[in-house]
Design an enzyme around this catalytic site. Structure first.
Site, PDB file in Angstrom:
ATOM      1  N   HIS A  88      -3.253   4.803   4.699  1.00  0.00           N
ATOM      2  CA  HIS A  88      -4.478   3.988   4.647  1.00  0.00           C
ATOM      3  C   HIS A  88      -5.620   4.737   3.957  1.00  0.00           C
ATOM      4  O   HIS A  88      -6.328   4.200   3.120  1.00  0.00           O
ATOM      5  CB  HIS A  88      -4.892   3.588   6.069  1.00  0.00           C
ATOM      6  CG  HIS A  88      -6.239   2.923   6.119  1.00  0.00           C
ATOM      7  ND1 HIS A  88      -6.448   1.638   5.647  1.00  0.00           N
ATOM      8  CD2 HIS A  88      -7.436   3.372   6.562  1.00  0.00           C
ATOM      9  CE1 HIS A  88      -7.725   1.330   5.806  1.00  0.00           C
ATOM     10  NE2 HIS A  88      -8.351   2.355   6.353  1.00  0.00           N
ATOM     11  N   ARG A 143       0.859  -1.190   0.000  1.00  0.00           N
ATOM     12  CA  ARG A 143       0.000   0.000   0.000  1.00  0.00           C
ATOM     13  C   ARG A 143       0.892   1.236   0.000  1.00  0.00           C
ATOM     14  O   ARG A 143       1.437   1.585   1.038  1.00  0.00           O
ATOM     15  CB  ARG A 143      -0.902  -0.028   1.244  1.00  0.00           C
ATOM     16  CG  ARG A 143      -2.072   0.964   1.195  1.00  0.00           C
ATOM     17  CD  ARG A 143      -2.621   1.191   2.593  1.00  0.00           C
ATOM     18  NE  ARG A 143      -1.729   2.039   3.356  1.00  0.00           N
ATOM     19  CZ  ARG A 143      -1.581   1.978   4.689  1.00  0.00           C
ATOM     20  NH1 ARG A 143      -2.271   1.129   5.413  1.00  0.00           N
ATOM     21  NH2 ARG A 143      -0.736   2.795   5.297  1.00  0.00           N
ATOM     22  N   TYR A 178       3.878   5.295  11.740  1.00  0.00           N
ATOM     23  CA  TYR A 178       4.142   3.867  11.940  1.00  0.00           C
ATOM     24  C   TYR A 178       5.019   3.228  10.856  1.00  0.00           C
ATOM     25  O   TYR A 178       5.262   2.033  10.882  1.00  0.00           O
ATOM     26  CB  TYR A 178       2.817   3.085  12.074  1.00  0.00           C
ATOM     27  CG  TYR A 178       1.859   3.286  10.920  1.00  0.00           C
ATOM     28  CD1 TYR A 178       1.965   2.520   9.763  1.00  0.00           C
ATOM     29  CD2 TYR A 178       0.841   4.236  10.983  1.00  0.00           C
ATOM     30  CE1 TYR A 178       1.088   2.708   8.701  1.00  0.00           C
ATOM     31  CE2 TYR A 178      -0.036   4.432   9.931  1.00  0.00           C
ATOM     32  CZ  TYR A 178       0.094   3.662   8.792  1.00  0.00           C
ATOM     33  OH  TYR A 178      -0.764   3.849   7.742  1.00  0.00           O
TER      34      TYR A 178
HETATM   35  C1  LIG Z   1     -15.241  -5.392  10.918  1.00  0.00           C
HETATM   36  C2  LIG Z   1     -14.398  -4.164  10.786  1.00  0.00           C
HETATM   37  N1  LIG Z   1     -13.389  -3.955  11.648  1.00  0.00           N
HETATM   38  C3  LIG Z   1     -12.601  -2.869  11.515  1.00  0.00           C
HETATM   39  C4  LIG Z   1     -12.856  -1.944  10.536  1.00  0.00           C
HETATM   40  C5  LIG Z   1     -11.968  -0.705  10.387  1.00  0.00           C
HETATM   41  N2  LIG Z   1     -11.097  -0.908   9.236  1.00  0.00           N
HETATM   42  C6  LIG Z   1     -11.390  -0.388   8.037  1.00  0.00           C
HETATM   43  S1  LIG Z   1     -10.241  -0.783   6.874  1.00  0.00           S
HETATM   44  C7  LIG Z   1      -9.322  -1.628   7.998  1.00  0.00           C
HETATM   45  C8  LIG Z   1      -8.026  -2.261   7.593  1.00  0.00           C
HETATM   46  C9  LIG Z   1      -8.226  -3.410   6.704  1.00  0.00           C
HETATM   47  O1  LIG Z   1      -6.973  -3.872   6.301  1.00  0.00           O
HETATM   48  P1  LIG Z   1      -6.841  -4.867   5.106  1.00  0.00           P
HETATM   49  O2  LIG Z   1      -7.897  -5.882   5.146  1.00  0.00           O
HETATM   50  O3  LIG Z   1      -5.431  -5.360   5.065  1.00  0.00           O
HETATM   51  O4  LIG Z   1      -7.157  -3.951   3.824  1.00  0.00           O
HETATM   52  P2  LIG Z   1      -6.364  -2.662   3.333  1.00  0.00           P
HETATM   53  O5  LIG Z   1      -7.084  -1.484   3.930  1.00  0.00           O
HETATM   54  O6  LIG Z   1      -4.965  -2.788   3.803  1.00  0.00           O
HETATM   55  O7  LIG Z   1      -6.450  -2.656   1.861  1.00  0.00           O
HETATM   56  C10 LIG Z   1      -9.911  -1.609   9.261  1.00  0.00           C
HETATM   57  C11 LIG Z   1      -9.347  -2.252  10.460  1.00  0.00           C
HETATM   58  C12 LIG Z   1     -13.942  -2.189   9.659  1.00  0.00           C
HETATM   59  N3  LIG Z   1     -14.232  -1.361   8.660  1.00  0.00           N
HETATM   60  N4  LIG Z   1     -14.680  -3.311   9.799  1.00  0.00           N
END
Ligand SMILES: Cc1ncc(C[n+]2csc(CCOP(=O)(O)OP(=O)(O)O)c2C)c(N)n1
Ligand SMILES: [Mg+2]
Length: 336
Positions: free
Chosen positions: A253, A249, A262
């Site tokens: 975020h 990425r 971080y």
């Molecule tokens: C069930 C749930 N827990 C937490 C969140 C908050 N949240 C949104 S995106 C994210 C990170 C997800 O990481 P990843 O699956 O690796 O996808 P990336 O964003 O890195 O593409 C989190 C924790 C959420 N939207 N839904």
């Protein structure tokens, strides 16, 4: 354009025109993404979540599928995927600016792509819910003996959700035509991958009785090959495949995140060098499919498309407050 020597894409059955088209969609995704980031920075939109660094996998995956018949369950970074399936930059812009003409009436969170006509199924804010929905669609295909597959994408952080394990189990037991594509970009917001998963995401497939393949997500042709193979398995009744595409990425975020809290600039710079989109561009140059001149022309025309889409969406009206009820109670379920 020269097809005199056999390149990797020829071996995969892709023509020069097709790989050039893949590049065009990667470029569209990147240019849209850069503009959306600028719009957020200038206060014109509230929020943007970027797919920069992930386009090679997204476009290659969509290219390996049947756009007419398959079902697409993207996650929020999948601009490359949904543009390849058929959404337009203008449609994305209308959603980003929450305008009435947006497919969802300007009332859907951007990144929750949904388009009935294109078989793009809208996601939800809790991560990974779409994984179960994809399995449901694959079950329908099996029960009705329809020849399509469902592809669903999700991040490696989201692969820890219970939904994903339930989806894997059900799809494995019933040998459903679904492709699970994990876009492993090595972070879940601020949490690096080694704090998310002790083993490897790909190895989980074995526990559910179907194959998993880890691929270099910065190598578009490798992703294309893996997804094409997975589709063939699925339509022949052999069941699901898990593909874990490794990438990084590049941006924070979201526009609400400060990634320098971080990780280091040096780390990000290192990974920018590995970017799958730039790598595909170099590959096309080396294969004589793309020239500097053609690349300039493509950049110009996509810039124009992004500019026009931005102007169009900016001028377009917002939904009226009372429309909120019309969308809630829409008899045809809207376009989501
Ligand atoms: C069930 C749930 N827990 C937490 C969140 C908050 N949240 C949104 S995106 C994210 C990170 C997800 O990481 P990843 O699956 O690796 O996808 P990336 O964003 O890195 O593409 C989190 C924790 C959420 N939207 N839904
Ligand atoms: Mg991630």
């Amino acid at each position: 354009m020269s097809s005199q020597h056999v390149n990797k894409h020829h071996q995969l059955g892709l023509t020069d025109e097709q790989v050039l088209m893949m590049y065009t969609f990667m470029l569209k995704a990147r240019k849209y993404d850069e503009r959306a980031t600028q719009l957020q920075r200038s206060g014109k939109i509230a929020f943007h979540i970027s797919g920069i660094g992930q386009e090679a996998t997204q476009v290659a995956a969509a290219f390996a599928l049947d756009k007419q018949h398959d079902y697409f369950l993207p996650y929020y970074r999948d601009y490359g995927l949904i543009l390849t399936v058929g959404m337009t930059i203008q449609e994305l812009m209308l959603a980003a600016l929450s305008k009435a003409e947006d497919l969802n009436g300007g009332r859907q969170m951007p990144g929750h792509f949904g388009y009935k006509k294109l078989h793009i199924v809208s996601g939800s804010s809790p991560v990974a819910t779409q994984v179960l929905h994809a399995v449901g669609i694959a079950l329908k295909a099996t029960m009705r003996k329809e020849d399509h597959v469902a592809i669903v994408t999700f991040g490696e952080g989201s692969s820890n959700q219970g939904d994903v394990h339930e989806a894997f189990n059900f799809a494995g037991v019933f040998k459903l035509p679904v492709i699970f594509l994990c876009e492993n970009n090595q972070y879940a917001i601020s949490i690096p991958v080694h704090r998310q998963v002790a083993g490897r995401v790909v190895d989980r497939a074995a526990g559910y009785g179907f194959p998993g393949q880890r691929v270099d997500g910065n190598d578009a042709l490798e992703v294309y090959r893996a997804v094409k193979e997975a589709r063939e398995r699925a339509v022949r009744g052999y069941g699901p495949t898990l593909i874990e595409a490794m990438m990084y990425r590049i941006p924070p975020h979201s526009t609400a995140d400060d990634d320098m809290l971080y990780r280091t600039k040096e780390e990000v710079e290192y990974h920018k060098e590995q970017d799958g989109f730039q790598r595909f561009r170099r590959y096309l140059m080396e294969s004589d499919v793309l020239s500097e001149e053609l690349d300039r022309a493509l950049n110009e025309s996509i810039k124009k498309e992004v500019n026009e889409a931005t102007k169009y969406a900016e001028k377009s009206p917002y939904p009226a407050p009372e429309d909120v009820l019309r969308h809630v109670y829409a008899e045809d379920g809207g376009d989501t």
